[in-house]
Design a protein around this motif. Structure first.
Motif, PDB file in Angstrom:
ATOM      1  N   VAL A 125       0.832  -1.205   0.000  1.00 45.66           N
ATOM      2  CA  VAL A 125       0.000   0.000   0.000  1.00 45.66           C
ATOM      3  C   VAL A 125       0.866   1.255   0.000  1.00 45.66           C
ATOM      4  CG1 VAL A 125      -1.658   1.348   1.351  1.00 45.66           C
ATOM      5  CG2 VAL A 125      -1.972  -1.115   1.096  1.00 45.66           C
ATOM      6  N   PHE A 126       1.894   1.254   0.830  1.00 48.24           N
ATOM      7  CA  PHE A 126       2.779   2.418   0.892  1.00 48.24           C
ATOM      8  C   PHE A 126       3.390   2.722  -0.472  1.00 48.24           C
ATOM      9  CE2 PHE A 126       7.013   4.224   1.168  1.00 48.24           C
ATOM     10  CZ  PHE A 126       6.775   5.384   1.888  1.00 48.24           C
ATOM     11  N   GLU A 127       3.958   1.711  -1.122  1.00 46.45           N
ATOM     12  CA  GLU A 127       4.660   1.941  -2.387  1.00 46.45           C
ATOM     13  C   GLU A 127       3.714   2.359  -3.511  1.00 46.45           C
ATOM     14  OE1 GLU A 127       7.861   2.046  -3.127  1.00 46.45           O
ATOM     15  OE2 GLU A 127       8.548   1.593  -1.104  1.00 46.45           O
ATOM     16  N   VAL A 128       2.519   1.780  -3.548  1.00 46.98           N
ATOM     17  CA  VAL A 128       1.552   2.164  -4.579  1.00 46.98           C
ATOM     18  C   VAL A 128       1.104   3.608  -4.379  1.00 46.98           C
ATOM     19  CG1 VAL A 128      -0.783   1.784  -5.469  1.00 46.98           C
ATOM     20  CG2 VAL A 128       0.719  -0.171  -5.051  1.00 46.98           C
ATOM     21  N   VAL A 129       0.679   3.938  -3.177  1.00 43.80           N
ATOM     22  CA  VAL A 129       0.136   5.269  -2.903  1.00 43.80           C
ATOM     23  C   VAL A 129       1.204   6.350  -3.056  1.00 43.80           C
ATOM     24  CG1 VAL A 129      -0.870   6.744  -1.125  1.00 43.80           C
ATOM     25  CG2 VAL A 129      -1.699   4.404  -1.415  1.00 43.80           C
ATOM     26  N   MET A 130       2.386   6.103  -2.511  1.00 44.59           N
ATOM     27  CA  MET A 130       3.431   7.119  -2.575  1.00 44.59           C
ATOM     28  C   MET A 130       3.948   7.325  -3.997  1.00 44.59           C
ATOM     29  SD  MET A 130       3.612   8.476   0.323  1.00 44.59           S
ATOM     30  CE  MET A 130       3.147   8.173   2.031  1.00 44.59           C
ATOM     31  N   THR A 131       4.013   6.251  -4.775  1.00 46.75           N
ATOM     32  CA  THR A 131       4.430   6.419  -6.172  1.00 46.75           C
ATOM     33  C   THR A 131       3.395   7.222  -6.942  1.00 46.75           C
ATOM     34  OG1 THR A 131       5.578   4.284  -6.102  1.00 46.75           O
ATOM     35  CG2 THR A 131       5.215   5.256  -8.263  1.00 46.75           C
ATOM     36  N   ALA A 132       2.116   6.935  -6.702  1.00 44.83           N
ATOM     37  CA  ALA A 132       1.056   7.688  -7.375  1.00 44.83           C
ATOM     38  C   ALA A 132       1.136   9.174  -7.048  1.00 44.83           C
ATOM     39  CB  ALA A 132      -0.312   7.124  -6.982  1.00 44.83           C
ATOM     40  N   LEU A 133       1.303   9.499  -5.774  1.00 38.59           N
ATOM     41  CA  LEU A 133       1.416  10.905  -5.368  1.00 38.59           C
ATOM     42  C   LEU A 133       2.664  11.551  -5.953  1.00 38.59           C
ATOM     43  CD1 LEU A 133       0.298  10.620  -1.627  1.00 38.59           C
ATOM     44  CD2 LEU A 133      -1.030  11.509  -3.559  1.00 38.59           C
ATOM     45  N   PHE A 134       3.751  10.788  -5.978  1.00 44.07           N
ATOM     46  CA  PHE A 134       5.011  11.301  -6.513  1.00 44.07           C
ATOM     47  C   PHE A 134       4.879  11.669  -7.985  1.00 44.07           C
ATOM     48  CE2 PHE A 134       9.697  10.259  -7.509  1.00 44.07           C
ATOM     49  CZ  PHE A 134      10.123  11.525  -7.167  1.00 44.07           C
ATOM     50  N   VAL A 135       4.275  10.791  -8.780  1.00 44.74           N
ATOM     51  CA  VAL A 135       4.169  11.094 -10.214  1.00 44.74           C
ATOM     52  C   VAL A 135       3.145  12.193 -10.469  1.00 44.74           C
ATOM     53  CG1 VAL A 135       4.935   8.784 -10.870  1.00 44.74           C
ATOM     54  CG2 VAL A 135       2.490   9.258 -10.733  1.00 44.74           C
ATOM     55  N   ILE A 136       2.146  12.331  -9.602  1.00 43.14           N
ATOM     56  CA  ILE A 136       1.217  13.458  -9.750  1.00 43.14           C
ATOM     57  C   ILE A 136       1.959  14.780  -9.593  1.00 43.14           C
ATOM     58  CG2 ILE A 136      -0.683  14.682  -8.607  1.00 43.14           C
ATOM     59  CD1 ILE A 136      -1.967  11.910  -8.145  1.00 43.14           C
ATOM     60  N   VAL A 137       2.842  14.851  -8.600  1.00 44.22           N
ATOM     61  CA  VAL A 137       3.655  16.057  -8.426  1.00 44.22           C
ATOM     62  C   VAL A 137       4.544  16.285  -9.643  1.00 44.22           C
ATOM     63  CG1 VAL A 137       5.520  17.098  -7.079  1.00 44.22           C
ATOM     64  CG2 VAL A 137       3.638  15.958  -5.911  1.00 44.22           C
ATOM     65  N   ILE A 138       5.168  15.211 -10.139  1.00 42.60           N
ATOM     66  CA  ILE A 138       6.079  15.336 -11.280  1.00 42.60           C
ATOM     67  C   ILE A 138       5.335  15.796 -12.531  1.00 42.60           C
ATOM     68  CG2 ILE A 138       7.559  14.036 -12.868  1.00 42.60           C
ATOM     69  CD1 ILE A 138       8.300  12.267 -10.415  1.00 42.60           C
ATOM     70  N   LEU A 139       4.234  15.119 -12.859  1.00 42.03           N
ATOM     71  CA  LEU A 139       3.498  15.471 -14.067  1.00 42.03           C
ATOM     72  C   LEU A 139       2.866  16.849 -13.950  1.00 42.03           C
ATOM     73  CD1 LEU A 139       1.807  12.023 -14.833  1.00 42.03           C
ATOM     74  CD2 LEU A 139       3.751  13.055 -16.023  1.00 42.03           C
ATOM     75  N   GLY A 140       2.391  17.198 -12.762  1.00 42.30           N
ATOM     76  CA  GLY A 140       1.785  18.506 -12.575  1.00 42.30           C
ATOM     77  C   GLY A 140       2.787  19.642 -12.635  1.00 42.30           C
ATOM     78  N   SER A 141       3.944  19.435 -12.033  1.00 38.62           N
ATOM     79  CA  SER A 141       4.942  20.515 -11.962  1.00 38.62           C
ATOM     80  C   SER A 141       5.743  20.677 -13.247  1.00 38.62           C
ATOM     81  CB  SER A 141       5.897  20.278 -10.791  1.00 38.62           C
ATOM     82  OG  SER A 141       6.651  19.096 -10.983  1.00 38.62           O
ATOM     83  N   THR A 142       5.637  19.711 -14.159  1.00 44.57           N
ATOM     84  CA  THR A 142       6.357  19.810 -15.435  1.00 44.57           C
ATOM     85  C   THR A 142       5.415  19.990 -16.619  1.00 44.57           C
ATOM     86  OG1 THR A 142       6.366  17.389 -15.675  1.00 44.57           O
ATOM     87  CG2 THR A 142       8.284  18.403 -14.618  1.00 44.57           C
ATOM     88  N   GLY A 143       4.132  20.055 -16.362  1.00 37.67           N
ATOM     89  CA  GLY A 143       3.156  20.158 -17.438  1.00 37.67           C
ATOM     90  C   GLY A 143       2.844  21.589 -17.821  1.00 37.67           C
ATOM     91  N   PRO A 144       1.956  21.762 -18.777  1.00 35.76           N
ATOM     92  CA  PRO A 144       1.541  23.102 -19.203  1.00 35.76           C
ATOM     93  C   PRO A 144       0.944  23.882 -18.041  1.00 35.76           C
ATOM     94  CG  PRO A 144       0.761  21.411 -20.742  1.00 35.76           C
ATOM     95  CD  PRO A 144       1.285  20.686 -19.546  1.00 35.76           C
ATOM     96  N   GLY A 145       1.319  25.125 -17.938  1.00 33.26           N
ATOM     97  CA  GLY A 145       0.785  25.985 -16.896  1.00 33.26           C
ATOM     98  C   GLY A 145       1.548  25.939 -15.585  1.00 33.26           C
ATOM     99  N   ALA A 146       2.540  25.039 -15.477  1.00 34.97           N
ATOM    100  CA  ALA A 146       3.316  24.941 -14.246  1.00 34.97           C
ATOM    101  C   ALA A 146       4.244  26.141 -14.109  1.00 34.97           C
ATOM    102  CB  ALA A 146       4.128  23.654 -14.239  1.00 34.97           C
ATOM    103  N   ALA A 147       4.549  26.501 -12.870  1.00 40.03           N
ATOM    104  CA  ALA A 147       5.468  27.613 -12.626  1.00 40.03           C
ATOM    105  C   ALA A 147       6.857  27.244 -13.153  1.00 40.03           C
ATOM    106  CB  ALA A 147       5.540  27.916 -11.135  1.00 40.03           C
ATOM    107  N   PRO A 148       7.410  28.008 -14.066  1.00 39.82           N
ATOM    108  CA  PRO A 148       8.716  27.653 -14.642  1.00 39.82           C
ATOM    109  C   PRO A 148       9.839  27.739 -13.615  1.00 39.82           C
ATOM    110  CG  PRO A 148       8.040  29.848 -15.356  1.00 39.82           C
ATOM    111  CD  PRO A 148       6.874  29.254 -14.638  1.00 39.82           C
ATOM    112  N   GLY A 149      10.732  26.757 -13.665  1.00 38.55           N
ATOM    113  CA  GLY A 149      11.921  26.783 -12.831  1.00 38.55           C
ATOM    114  C   GLY A 149      11.778  26.174 -11.454  1.00 38.55           C
TER     115      GLY A 149
END
Length: 220
Positions: A125-149
């Motif tokens: 459960v830990f690895e599934v949930v934490m990986t999901a949250l981690f990639v949400i941060v990654i995809l959100g912070s590198t996607g369109p509209g994200a704060a540059p830098g």
């Protein structure tokens, strides 16, 4: 080729710094220090190789980027090869510095005798949930509209927090390559339990990427 070399170097750095902090300095820096080593390594590589390869340095992240529709299957496979090779090379260098594998290489695991002795269910459960949250941060912070830098900081801080929460549960993988390198050299229980650190991060990566694939999560 530049992207492949960058991913190899980036994964090598993450495993060497993070696992190195656990093996060579764990008694002195503690859980917080190990967590910061992983987080700071990601921050450094995000700005060092991010402009070249995107700084995935993690097969689960590459899978998430693929599921989100941001890279091809061919590029994902090449990234995977580079990431696993980089992680194995880092584990070998760490073993050389530490004088062998008798004291471990920061390998992941669960159950009696490992960390807090958490059971398989908790580890999964830990690895599934934490990986999901981690990639949400990654995809959100590198996607369109994200704060540059600022993506590197967001991703590094998130990885550090995940380690603060979960080092006692699994040692924290959320990254099959990070688990692969140490386990291959340590063998034994680490290798026997490696399957979970492939399966759980893969499931978490897909779960975290699907909202971006179907535009449930997108910039306003």
């Amino acid at each position: 080729m530049s992207k492949i070399v960058a991913e190899l170097i980036g994964t090598f750095t993450l495993v060497l710094f993070g696992c190195g902090a656990a093996v060579l300095g764990g008694d002195h820096v503690g859980q917080l220090g190990i967590a910061l080593a992983f987080g700071f390594a990601i921050v450094a590589m995000a700005y060092g190789i991010g402009p070249i390869s995107g700084c995935h340095v993690n097969p689960a992240v590459s899978l998430a980027v693929f599921v989100a529709g941001r890279m091809s299957a061919k590029d994902m496979a090449l990234y995977w090869i580079a990431q696993f090779v980089g992680a194995l090379a880092a584990a070998a260098v760490l073993a050389c510095i530490a004088g062998g594998t008798q004291h471990g290489l920061g390998q992941n695991g669960w159950g009696p005798g490992y960390g807090g002795g958490y059971p398989l269910q908790a580890a999964l459960v830990f690895e599934v949930v934490m990986t999901a949250l981690f990639v949400i941060v990654i995809l959100g912070s590198t996607g369109p509209g994200a704060a540059p830098g600022f993506a590197g900081l967001a991703i590094g801080i998130t990885l550090a927090v995940i380690h603060i929460v979960g080092i006692q549960v699994t040692g924290v993988s959320v990254n099959p390559a990070r688990s692969f390198g140490p386990a291959v050299l340590v063998q034994g229980q680490a290798l026997a339990q490696l399957w979970l650190f492939f399966v759980a991060p893969a499931v978490g990566a897909v779960l975290g990427a699907l909202p971006f694939r179907f535009k449930v999560l997108q910039a306003a």
